[in-house]
Design a protein around this motif. Structure first.
Motif, PDB file in Angstrom:
ATOM      1  N   SER A 187       0.650  -1.196   0.027  1.00 33.06           N
ATOM      2  CA  SER A 187      -0.123  -0.159   0.089  1.00 33.06           C
ATOM      3  C   SER A 187       1.076   1.531   0.061  1.00 33.06           C
ATOM      4  CB  SER A 187      -0.651   0.109   1.114  1.00 33.06           C
ATOM      5  OG  SER A 187      -0.213  -0.070   2.385  1.00 33.06           O
ATOM      6  N   ALA A 188       1.984   1.160   0.353  1.00 32.56           N
ATOM      7  CA  ALA A 188       2.755   2.448   0.670  1.00 32.56           C
ATOM      8  C   ALA A 188       3.449   2.930  -0.788  1.00 32.56           C
ATOM      9  CB  ALA A 188       4.034   2.347   1.547  1.00 32.56           C
ATOM     10  N   GLY A 189       3.395   1.950  -1.693  1.00 32.90           N
ATOM     11  CA  GLY A 189       3.759   2.171  -3.195  1.00 32.90           C
ATOM     12  C   GLY A 189       5.005   2.767  -3.303  1.00 32.90           C
ATOM     13  N   PHE A 190       5.280   3.307  -4.470  1.00 33.91           N
ATOM     14  CA  PHE A 190       6.504   3.840  -4.886  1.00 33.91           C
ATOM     15  C   PHE A 190       6.641   5.433  -5.204  1.00 33.91           C
ATOM     16  CE2 PHE A 190       5.921  -0.609  -6.321  1.00 33.91           C
ATOM     17  CZ  PHE A 190       7.027  -1.252  -5.902  1.00 33.91           C
ATOM     18  N   PRO A 191       6.725   6.210  -4.205  1.00 31.81           N
ATOM     19  CA  PRO A 191       6.362   7.615  -4.391  1.00 31.81           C
ATOM     20  C   PRO A 191       7.443   8.171  -5.478  1.00 31.81           C
ATOM     21  CG  PRO A 191       6.343   7.229  -2.142  1.00 31.81           C
ATOM     22  CD  PRO A 191       6.803   5.937  -2.840  1.00 31.81           C
ATOM     23  N   ALA A 192       7.214   9.483  -5.970  1.00 32.68           N
ATOM     24  CA  ALA A 192       8.239  10.068  -7.097  1.00 32.68           C
ATOM     25  C   ALA A 192       9.563   9.658  -6.720  1.00 32.68           C
ATOM     26  CB  ALA A 192       7.890  11.443  -6.980  1.00 32.68           C
ATOM     27  N   HIS A 193      10.183   9.226  -8.053  1.00 25.31           N
ATOM     28  CA  HIS A 193      11.446   8.712  -7.847  1.00 25.31           C
ATOM     29  C   HIS A 193      12.058   9.054  -9.242  1.00 25.31           C
ATOM     30  CE1 HIS A 193       9.176   5.456  -8.685  1.00 25.31           C
ATOM     31  NE2 HIS A 193      10.219   4.705  -9.376  1.00 25.31           N
ATOM     32  N   PRO A 194      13.421   9.366  -9.486  1.00 26.57           N
ATOM     33  CA  PRO A 194      13.912   9.656 -10.684  1.00 26.57           C
ATOM     34  C   PRO A 194      14.530   8.020 -11.521  1.00 26.57           C
ATOM     35  CG  PRO A 194      15.517  10.054  -9.007  1.00 26.57           C
ATOM     36  CD  PRO A 194      14.318   9.658  -8.421  1.00 26.57           C
ATOM     37  N   HIS A 195      14.548   8.197 -12.804  1.00 27.81           N
ATOM     38  CA  HIS A 195      15.341   7.112 -13.358  1.00 27.81           C
ATOM     39  C   HIS A 195      16.240   7.664 -14.643  1.00 27.81           C
ATOM     40  CE1 HIS A 195      13.388   3.710 -11.593  1.00 27.81           C
ATOM     41  NE2 HIS A 195      12.413   4.113 -12.081  1.00 27.81           N
ATOM     42  N   ARG A 196      17.317   7.328 -14.779  1.00 26.52           N
ATOM     43  CA  ARG A 196      18.250   7.862 -16.034  1.00 26.52           C
ATOM     44  C   ARG A 196      18.943   6.735 -16.598  1.00 26.52           C
ATOM     45  NH1 ARG A 196      21.703  13.160 -16.051  1.00 26.52           N
ATOM     46  NH2 ARG A 196      19.468  14.363 -16.343  1.00 26.52           N
ATOM     47  N   GLY A 197      18.911   6.612 -17.672  1.00 25.65           N
ATOM     48  CA  GLY A 197      19.869   5.819 -18.538  1.00 25.65           C
ATOM     49  C   GLY A 197      19.608   4.229 -18.959  1.00 25.65           C
ATOM     50  N   PHE A 198      18.057   3.927 -18.628  1.00 19.91           N
ATOM     51  CA  PHE A 198      17.732   2.466 -18.937  1.00 19.91           C
ATOM     52  C   PHE A 198      16.168   2.531 -19.223  1.00 19.91           C
ATOM     53  CE2 PHE A 198      17.632   3.223 -14.223  1.00 19.91           C
ATOM     54  CZ  PHE A 198      16.449   2.791 -14.121  1.00 19.91           C
ATOM     55  N   THR A 199      15.705   1.416 -19.446  1.00 18.81           N
ATOM     56  CA  THR A 199      14.290   1.245 -19.810  1.00 18.81           C
ATOM     57  C   THR A 199      13.751   0.308 -18.798  1.00 18.81           C
ATOM     58  OG1 THR A 199      14.560   1.522 -22.285  1.00 18.81           O
ATOM     59  CG2 THR A 199      12.658   0.287 -21.434  1.00 18.81           C
ATOM     60  N   THR A 200      12.491   0.782 -18.195  1.00 20.01           N
ATOM     61  CA  THR A 200      11.853  -0.450 -17.371  1.00 20.01           C
ATOM     62  C   THR A 200      10.614  -0.641 -18.273  1.00 20.01           C
ATOM     63  OG1 THR A 200       9.921   1.457 -16.462  1.00 20.01           O
ATOM     64  CG2 THR A 200      12.310   1.297 -15.360  1.00 20.01           C
ATOM     65  N   PHE A 201      10.142  -1.887 -17.758  1.00 20.93           N
ATOM     66  CA  PHE A 201       9.126  -2.680 -18.493  1.00 20.93           C
ATOM     67  C   PHE A 201       8.058  -3.185 -17.071  1.00 20.93           C
ATOM     68  CE2 PHE A 201       6.645  -6.313 -19.978  1.00 20.93           C
ATOM     69  CZ  PHE A 201       5.863  -5.711 -20.923  1.00 20.93           C
ATOM     70  N   THR A 202       7.093  -2.764 -17.001  1.00 21.93           N
ATOM     71  CA  THR A 202       5.947  -3.099 -15.727  1.00 21.93           C
ATOM     72  C   THR A 202       5.017  -3.957 -16.427  1.00 21.93           C
ATOM     73  OG1 THR A 202       6.728  -1.100 -14.746  1.00 21.93           O
ATOM     74  CG2 THR A 202       4.803  -2.318 -13.941  1.00 21.93           C
ATOM     75  N   TYR A 203       4.716  -4.953 -15.842  1.00 18.96           N
ATOM     76  CA  TYR A 203       3.517  -5.862 -16.225  1.00 18.96           C
ATOM     77  C   TYR A 203       2.884  -6.224 -15.182  1.00 18.96           C
ATOM     78  CZ  TYR A 203       1.499 -10.293 -17.921  1.00 18.96           C
ATOM     79  OH  TYR A 203       0.714 -11.442 -18.268  1.00 18.96           O
ATOM     80  N   ILE A 204       1.742  -6.000 -15.202  1.00 21.76           N
ATOM     81  CA  ILE A 204       0.508  -6.154 -14.085  1.00 21.76           C
ATOM     82  C   ILE A 204      -0.208  -7.094 -14.274  1.00 21.76           C
ATOM     83  CG2 ILE A 204      -1.264  -5.140 -12.594  1.00 21.76           C
ATOM     84  CD1 ILE A 204       1.585  -3.700 -12.144  1.00 21.76           C
ATOM     85  N   ILE A 205      -0.106  -8.246 -13.683  1.00 18.21           N
ATOM     86  CA  ILE A 205      -1.030  -9.541 -13.649  1.00 18.21           C
ATOM     87  C   ILE A 205      -2.579  -9.209 -12.996  1.00 18.21           C
ATOM     88  CG2 ILE A 205      -0.970 -11.777 -13.320  1.00 18.21           C
ATOM     89  CD1 ILE A 205       1.955 -11.801 -13.859  1.00 18.21           C
ATOM     90  N   ASN A 206      -2.282  -8.861 -11.685  1.00 16.04           N
ATOM     91  CA  ASN A 206      -3.701  -8.806 -10.926  1.00 16.04           C
ATOM     92  C   ASN A 206      -3.453  -7.424 -10.158  1.00 16.04           C
ATOM     93  OD1 ASN A 206      -2.766 -11.855 -10.445  1.00 16.04           O
ATOM     94  ND2 ASN A 206      -4.892 -11.694 -11.008  1.00 16.04           N
ATOM     95  N   GLY A 207      -4.637  -6.691 -10.045  1.00 11.05           N
ATOM     96  CA  GLY A 207      -4.556  -5.389  -9.432  1.00 11.05           C
ATOM     97  C   GLY A 207      -4.270  -4.260 -10.410  1.00 11.05           C
ATOM     98  N   HIS A 208      -4.188  -3.047  -9.479  1.00  9.39           N
ATOM     99  CA  HIS A 208      -3.880  -1.879 -10.283  1.00  9.39           C
ATOM    100  C   HIS A 208      -2.962  -1.086  -9.890  1.00  9.39           C
ATOM    101  CE1 HIS A 208      -7.825  -1.774 -12.760  1.00  9.39           C
ATOM    102  NE2 HIS A 208      -8.058  -2.816 -11.916  1.00  9.39           N
ATOM    103  N   MET A 209      -2.105  -0.282 -10.510  1.00  7.79           N
ATOM    104  CA  MET A 209      -0.847   0.661 -10.372  1.00  7.79           C
ATOM    105  C   MET A 209      -1.313   1.933 -11.050  1.00  7.79           C
ATOM    106  SD  MET A 209       1.642   0.122  -8.345  1.00  7.79           S
ATOM    107  CE  MET A 209       2.706  -1.026  -7.549  1.00  7.79           C
ATOM    108  N   VAL A 210      -1.204   2.951 -10.424  1.00 11.54           N
ATOM    109  CA  VAL A 210      -1.414   4.220 -10.928  1.00 11.54           C
ATOM    110  C   VAL A 210      -0.067   5.036 -11.270  1.00 11.54           C
ATOM    111  CG1 VAL A 210      -2.585   6.603 -10.784  1.00 11.54           C
ATOM    112  CG2 VAL A 210      -3.729   4.815  -9.929  1.00 11.54           C
ATOM    113  N   HIS A 211       0.046   5.451 -12.460  1.00 14.05           N
ATOM    114  CA  HIS A 211       1.451   6.071 -12.555  1.00 14.05           C
ATOM    115  C   HIS A 211       1.350   7.658 -12.806  1.00 14.05           C
ATOM    116  CE1 HIS A 211       4.667   7.226 -15.260  1.00 14.05           C
ATOM    117  NE2 HIS A 211       3.796   7.525 -16.081  1.00 14.05           N
TER     118      HIS A 211
END
Length: 288
Positions: A54-78
């Motif tokens: 429930s605490a989730g992933f609050p605002a954070h930076p990324h540089r230099g790569f690609t992320t791939f997120t695959y949700i199977i069950n549930g919901h994530m808000v981006h």
């Protein structure tokens, strides 16, 4: 301790706190396996307990790569600092080429129930690390499914036989499949020559080339083997199968920054601290 399946390595997932206290199960990105070129991290989230996510992933930076997120069950808000937002629901996926820089958050939309999915970090070649950021988000229906008497395979990135996913990676030629193998049946797959390949079992168990692979285990497939044969046990087995072309470049890594030199990492930190991190606006490409 990791084990050996023929000439392949079996690595159990390790529970790791991430974000604001989310429990993830990590296989790539640990002291046992810091990276597997071009892959930098593989996290599996799977829990019915909201305290785990429930605490989730609050605002954070990324540089230099690609992320791939695959949700199977549930919901994530981006959401990100450029005004992009989206809801990743069951069966959906997001390809985010952070490249020169993105600051974003990923927060569970649900307050209870099962949240399950994966996030994979894919390195970018030095020539592309400071490219403009790009997003691709697709609904569950956008990903083609291959049905056979022995298995069902969802094509998430790249191509399987004559079936192509909406997401293609021209830099590292990644392929990513979600495979459900029926009880006692087999999934045989020919691996791309020269690629680094792996599989991760997240439902049931099975045998890889007649050696047992337990639940929640990652197998680093021997690059000299051009194919593998996975057989499900008495219950259905479900696994992700991932392959990519290695980059063969130095990696300098500090948290959410992955570059080629320490100087580039220092620059990323200065940019973030002085609010000069996000250089280019990214827009989300969606199928609907």
């Amino acid at each position: 301790m990791d084990a050996i399946v023929n000439s392949s390595r079996v690595i159990p997932a390790v529970a790791v706190p991430e974000g604001a206290g989310v429990t993830v199960y990590r296989t790539i990105g640990t002291p046992v396996l810091r990276d597997y070129d071009p892959f930098l991290l593989l996290d599996h989230i799977s829990s019915n307990n909201p305290d785990d996510y429930s605490a989730g992933f609050p605002a954070h930076p990324h540089r230099g790569f690609t992320t791939f997120t695959y949700i199977i069950n549930g919901h994530m808000v981006h959401q990100d600092s450029m005004g992009n937002s989206g809801d990743l629901g069951p069966g959906t996926a997001q390809w985010m080429k952070a490249a020169s820089g993105v600051i974003h958050s990923e927060m569970p939309k649900q307050e209870n129930g099962l949240l399950r999915g994966f996030q994979l970090w894919i390195n970018l070649p030095a020539a592309n690390k400071m490219d403009h950021p790009e997003y691709q988000e697709y609904s569950a229906e956008a990903f083609p499914v291959v049905q056979t008497p022995d298995y069902t395979l969802k094509v998430l990135i790249g191509r399987f036989a004559d079936t192509q996913a909406p997401i293609m990676d021209n830099l590292t030629e990644v392929t990513y499949f979600d495979v459900q193998v029926k009880p006692g049946k087999r999934f045989q797959h020919h691996l791309p020559t020269g690629n680094n390949s792996l599989l991760y079992v997240f439902e049931g168990d099975g045998k890889l080339n007649e050696q047992i692979v337990p639940l929640h285990s990652l197998v680093i497939l021997d690059p000299d083997d051009h194919s593998f044969n996975f057989a499900a046990g008495k219950k259905e087995a479900r696994l992700i199968v991932i392959s990519g072309k290695p980059i063969h470049e130095p990696i300098a890594r500090y948290g959410p920054f992955v570059m080629n030199t320490r100087e580039q990492i220092d620059q990323a930190m200065r940019d973030f601290q002085t609010n000069n991190f996000v250089r280019d606006r990214a827009w989300i490409k969606r199928d609907q």
